[in-house]
Scaffold this motif. Structure first.
Motif, PDB file in Angstrom:
ATOM      1  N   GLU A   1       0.839  -1.193   0.000  1.00 50.76           N
ATOM      2  CA  GLU A   1       0.000   0.000   0.000  1.00 50.76           C
ATOM      3  C   GLU A   1       0.879   1.250   0.000  1.00 50.76           C
ATOM      4  O   GLU A   1       1.994   1.237   0.525  1.00 50.76           O
ATOM      5  CB  GLU A   1      -0.930   0.002   1.210  1.00 50.76           C
ATOM      6  CG  GLU A   1      -1.991  -1.089   1.145  1.00 50.76           C
ATOM      7  CD  GLU A   1      -2.954  -1.047   2.320  1.00 50.76           C
ATOM      8  OE1 GLU A   1      -3.994  -1.709   2.235  1.00 50.76           O
ATOM      9  OE2 GLU A   1      -2.664  -0.349   3.325  1.00 50.76           O
ATOM     10  N   TYR A   2       0.331   2.321  -0.589  1.00 48.74           N
ATOM     11  CA  TYR A   2       1.069   3.572  -0.779  1.00 48.74           C
ATOM     12  C   TYR A   2       0.181   4.717  -0.304  1.00 48.74           C
ATOM     13  O   TYR A   2      -1.036   4.706  -0.545  1.00 48.74           O
ATOM     14  CB  TYR A   2       1.405   3.724  -2.260  1.00 48.74           C
ATOM     15  CG  TYR A   2       2.168   4.964  -2.651  1.00 48.74           C
ATOM     16  CD1 TYR A   2       3.433   5.219  -2.150  1.00 48.74           C
ATOM     17  CD2 TYR A   2       1.628   5.871  -3.565  1.00 48.74           C
ATOM     18  CE1 TYR A   2       4.140   6.346  -2.534  1.00 48.74           C
ATOM     19  CE2 TYR A   2       2.334   6.995  -3.961  1.00 48.74           C
ATOM     20  CZ  TYR A   2       3.594   7.227  -3.440  1.00 48.74           C
ATOM     21  OH  TYR A   2       4.306   8.344  -3.819  1.00 48.74           O
ATOM     22  N   ALA A  10      -6.942   0.557   7.413  1.00 48.45           N
ATOM     23  CA  ALA A  10      -6.734  -0.269   6.225  1.00 48.45           C
ATOM     24  C   ALA A  10      -7.659   0.141   5.076  1.00 48.45           C
ATOM     25  O   ALA A  10      -8.674   0.822   5.267  1.00 48.45           O
ATOM     26  CB  ALA A  10      -6.966  -1.741   6.568  1.00 48.45           C
ATOM     27  N   VAL A  11      -7.291  -0.281   3.890  1.00 46.09           N
ATOM     28  CA  VAL A  11      -8.094  -0.061   2.691  1.00 46.09           C
ATOM     29  C   VAL A  11      -9.254  -1.054   2.689  1.00 46.09           C
ATOM     30  O   VAL A  11      -9.121  -2.197   3.141  1.00 46.09           O
ATOM     31  CB  VAL A  11      -7.230  -0.238   1.427  1.00 46.09           C
ATOM     32  CG1 VAL A  11      -8.074  -0.101   0.169  1.00 46.09           C
ATOM     33  CG2 VAL A  11      -6.100   0.780   1.415  1.00 46.09           C
ATOM     34  N   TYR A  40     -11.155  -3.549   0.759  1.00 47.12           N
ATOM     35  CA  TYR A  40     -10.977  -4.319  -0.471  1.00 47.12           C
ATOM     36  C   TYR A  40     -12.242  -5.058  -0.900  1.00 47.12           C
ATOM     37  O   TYR A  40     -12.182  -5.965  -1.715  1.00 47.12           O
ATOM     38  CB  TYR A  40      -9.831  -5.319  -0.292  1.00 47.12           C
ATOM     39  CG  TYR A  40      -8.477  -4.653  -0.252  1.00 47.12           C
ATOM     40  CD1 TYR A  40      -7.802  -4.315  -1.422  1.00 47.12           C
ATOM     41  CD2 TYR A  40      -7.869  -4.335   0.969  1.00 47.12           C
ATOM     42  CE1 TYR A  40      -6.574  -3.686  -1.387  1.00 47.12           C
ATOM     43  CE2 TYR A  40      -6.638  -3.717   1.009  1.00 47.12           C
ATOM     44  CZ  TYR A  40      -5.994  -3.395  -0.165  1.00 47.12           C
ATOM     45  OH  TYR A  40      -4.767  -2.770  -0.131  1.00 47.12           O
ATOM     46  N   CYS A  69      -9.007   4.142  -2.331  1.00 46.56           N
ATOM     47  CA  CYS A  69      -8.124   4.590  -1.262  1.00 46.56           C
ATOM     48  C   CYS A  69      -8.942   4.877  -0.004  1.00 46.56           C
ATOM     49  O   CYS A  69     -10.116   5.249  -0.085  1.00 46.56           O
ATOM     50  CB  CYS A  69      -7.375   5.850  -1.681  1.00 46.56           C
ATOM     51  SG  CYS A  69      -6.319   5.628  -3.133  1.00 46.56           S
ATOM     52  N   ASN A  70      -8.320   4.694   1.148  1.00 45.01           N
ATOM     53  CA  ASN A  70      -8.980   5.019   2.401  1.00 45.01           C
ATOM     54  C   ASN A  70      -8.943   6.535   2.596  1.00 45.01           C
ATOM     55  O   ASN A  70      -7.869   7.126   2.707  1.00 45.01           O
ATOM     56  CB  ASN A  70      -8.285   4.309   3.570  1.00 45.01           C
ATOM     57  CG  ASN A  70      -9.063   4.440   4.864  1.00 45.01           C
ATOM     58  OD1 ASN A  70      -9.298   5.540   5.344  1.00 45.01           O
ATOM     59  ND2 ASN A  70      -9.451   3.305   5.434  1.00 45.01           N
ATOM     60  N   TRP A 129      -4.218   5.601   2.678  1.00 43.20           N
ATOM     61  CA  TRP A 129      -3.526   4.456   2.099  1.00 43.20           C
ATOM     62  C   TRP A 129      -4.290   3.938   0.884  1.00 43.20           C
ATOM     63  O   TRP A 129      -5.516   3.874   0.883  1.00 43.20           O
ATOM     64  CB  TRP A 129      -3.367   3.341   3.125  1.00 43.20           C
ATOM     65  CG  TRP A 129      -2.352   3.645   4.176  1.00 43.20           C
ATOM     66  CD1 TRP A 129      -2.583   4.062   5.452  1.00 43.20           C
ATOM     67  CD2 TRP A 129      -0.922   3.575   4.034  1.00 43.20           C
ATOM     68  NE1 TRP A 129      -1.398   4.257   6.124  1.00 43.20           N
ATOM     69  CE2 TRP A 129      -0.361   3.967   5.283  1.00 43.20           C
ATOM     70  CE3 TRP A 129      -0.068   3.216   2.995  1.00 43.20           C
ATOM     71  CZ2 TRP A 129       1.015   4.007   5.514  1.00 43.20           C
ATOM     72  CZ3 TRP A 129       1.295   3.258   3.213  1.00 43.20           C
ATOM     73  CH2 TRP A 129       1.829   3.645   4.460  1.00 43.20           C
ATOM     74  N   CYS A 130      -3.525   3.565  -0.163  1.00 46.85           N
ATOM     75  CA  CYS A 130      -4.090   3.049  -1.406  1.00 46.85           C
ATOM     76  C   CYS A 130      -3.334   1.783  -1.816  1.00 46.85           C
ATOM     77  O   CYS A 130      -2.145   1.638  -1.510  1.00 46.85           O
ATOM     78  CB  CYS A 130      -3.947   4.067  -2.543  1.00 46.85           C
ATOM     79  SG  CYS A 130      -4.608   5.716  -2.180  1.00 46.85           S
ATOM     80  N   PRO A 131      -3.994   0.843  -2.518  1.00 53.13           N
ATOM     81  CA  PRO A 131      -3.268  -0.349  -2.987  1.00 53.13           C
ATOM     82  C   PRO A 131      -2.297   0.010  -4.105  1.00 53.13           C
ATOM     83  O   PRO A 131      -2.641   0.741  -5.030  1.00 53.13           O
ATOM     84  CB  PRO A 131      -4.390  -1.269  -3.496  1.00 53.13           C
ATOM     85  CG  PRO A 131      -5.526  -0.348  -3.814  1.00 53.13           C
ATOM     86  CD  PRO A 131      -5.426   0.800  -2.858  1.00 53.13           C
ATOM     87  N   THR A 147      -3.898  -6.837  -6.371  1.00 49.75           N
ATOM     88  CA  THR A 147      -4.324  -7.966  -5.540  1.00 49.75           C
ATOM     89  C   THR A 147      -4.908  -9.104  -6.362  1.00 49.75           C
ATOM     90  O   THR A 147      -4.998 -10.234  -5.882  1.00 49.75           O
ATOM     91  CB  THR A 147      -5.372  -7.505  -4.505  1.00 49.75           C
ATOM     92  OG1 THR A 147      -6.460  -6.860  -5.191  1.00 49.75           O
ATOM     93  CG2 THR A 147      -4.758  -6.528  -3.518  1.00 49.75           C
TER      94      THR A 147
END
Length: 273
Positions: free
Chosen positions: A164-165, A180-181, A183, A190-191, A196-198, A202
């Motif tokens: 995550e970025y 957390a994001v 999913y 993004c949250n 935070w973003c993936p 995934t």
């Protein structure tokens, strides 16, 4: 005499006997089985090679994105003002932490973590000639604080690892223990709270390990200390939904911006910017 010759000619033109035919069929079956087995083995080997290559490439893409951003850590557009002065750059601190202790920053030689928070100056972002911030000033709202971490996601009932970025926004900075994001949607958003973003896909990758370690050196004199950073980044993963292949990719980054502090404040180098 003519009858004998006729019998011999009929015997020669009678064809294969049943035993000969069965032997020929058995030999043909053995050869055909060998050919099919060879073809199946070739197809399997080719499929495994394609999967292995794809996995390595996907891991390399994720690592390259992380490395390119980490290479900018500590950049200060107004760094010349620190020459001959007691001022210190607000962009130089870097925090490496673990999910077990997300608020404890590991220093140089302090071991490997799976989260890193860093910053760099974006006075002129994306090559723009128009300033969007103040040079030498940490502008949180200008996206100058960044973060990378290992997290987990549940996709179709399966748990996979994901990189995550996060990019700072408004007055919010990324934190290793940020929310957390979600999913449950595809693609995951993004949250909005933790930012935070993936980063990794995934649907393709299951990241089993993501580590960052500062294996640089530090030196000091009677008044000042300087940390010369070398970040070693390692990424291990497999194709999502399988355990057939596991690959790892690694990179070593020399952070060009060293952290300089008076001895009493050197611990500020190992903190979130």
């Amino acid at each position: 005499m003519n009858s004998l010759r006729t019998n011999k000619m009929q015997s020669r033109s009678a064809g294969f006997s049943l035993i000969e035919l069965m032997i020929a069929l058995a030999a043909g079956l053995i050869v055909s089985t060998a050919i099919v087995a060879f073809m199946m083995s070739s197809f399997k080997s080719n499929a495994e090679y394609v999967q292995s290559t794809r996995l390595t490439q996907e891991l390399r893409n994720s690592l390259d994105l992380a490395v390119r951003d980490l290479q900018r850590a500590g950049y200060d557009d107004d760094s010349l003002r620190y020459l001959g002065s007691q001022n210190i750059s607000p962009f130089s601190p870097i925090c490496i932490a673990t999910s077990a202790a997300p608020t404890v920053c590991l220093g140089i030689g302090g071991g490997a973590g799976n989260c890193v928070i860093y910053a760099y100056d974006r006075t002129y972002p994306n090559g723009s000639s128009t300033a969007s911030g103040t040079a030498g000033t940490l502008d949180v709202g200008n996206g100058e604080v960044r973060g990378l971490r290992l997290a987990s996601a549940t996709i179709n009932g399966n748990t996979v690892g994901v990189i995550e970025y996060a990019v700072s926004e408004g007055t919010t900075k990324p934190a290793c223990n940020g929310a957390a994001v979600d999913y449950s949607t595809t693609p995951a958003d993004c949250n909005a709270t933790s930012l935070w973003c993936p980063l990794s896909d995934t649907g393709k990758l299951d990241i089993t390990s993501f580590t960052i370690a500062d294996n640089g050196n530090s030196m000091s004199d009677a008044e000042n200390s300087m940390g010369m950073r070398r970040l070693d980044v390692a990424l291990v993963g497999r194709i999502a939904g399988t355990t057939d292949f596991t690959r790892d990719v690694r990179s070593s980054i020399k952070v060009r911006s060293d952290c300089i502090r008076v001895i009493a404040d050197f611990g500020e180098c190992d903190a979130s910017p």
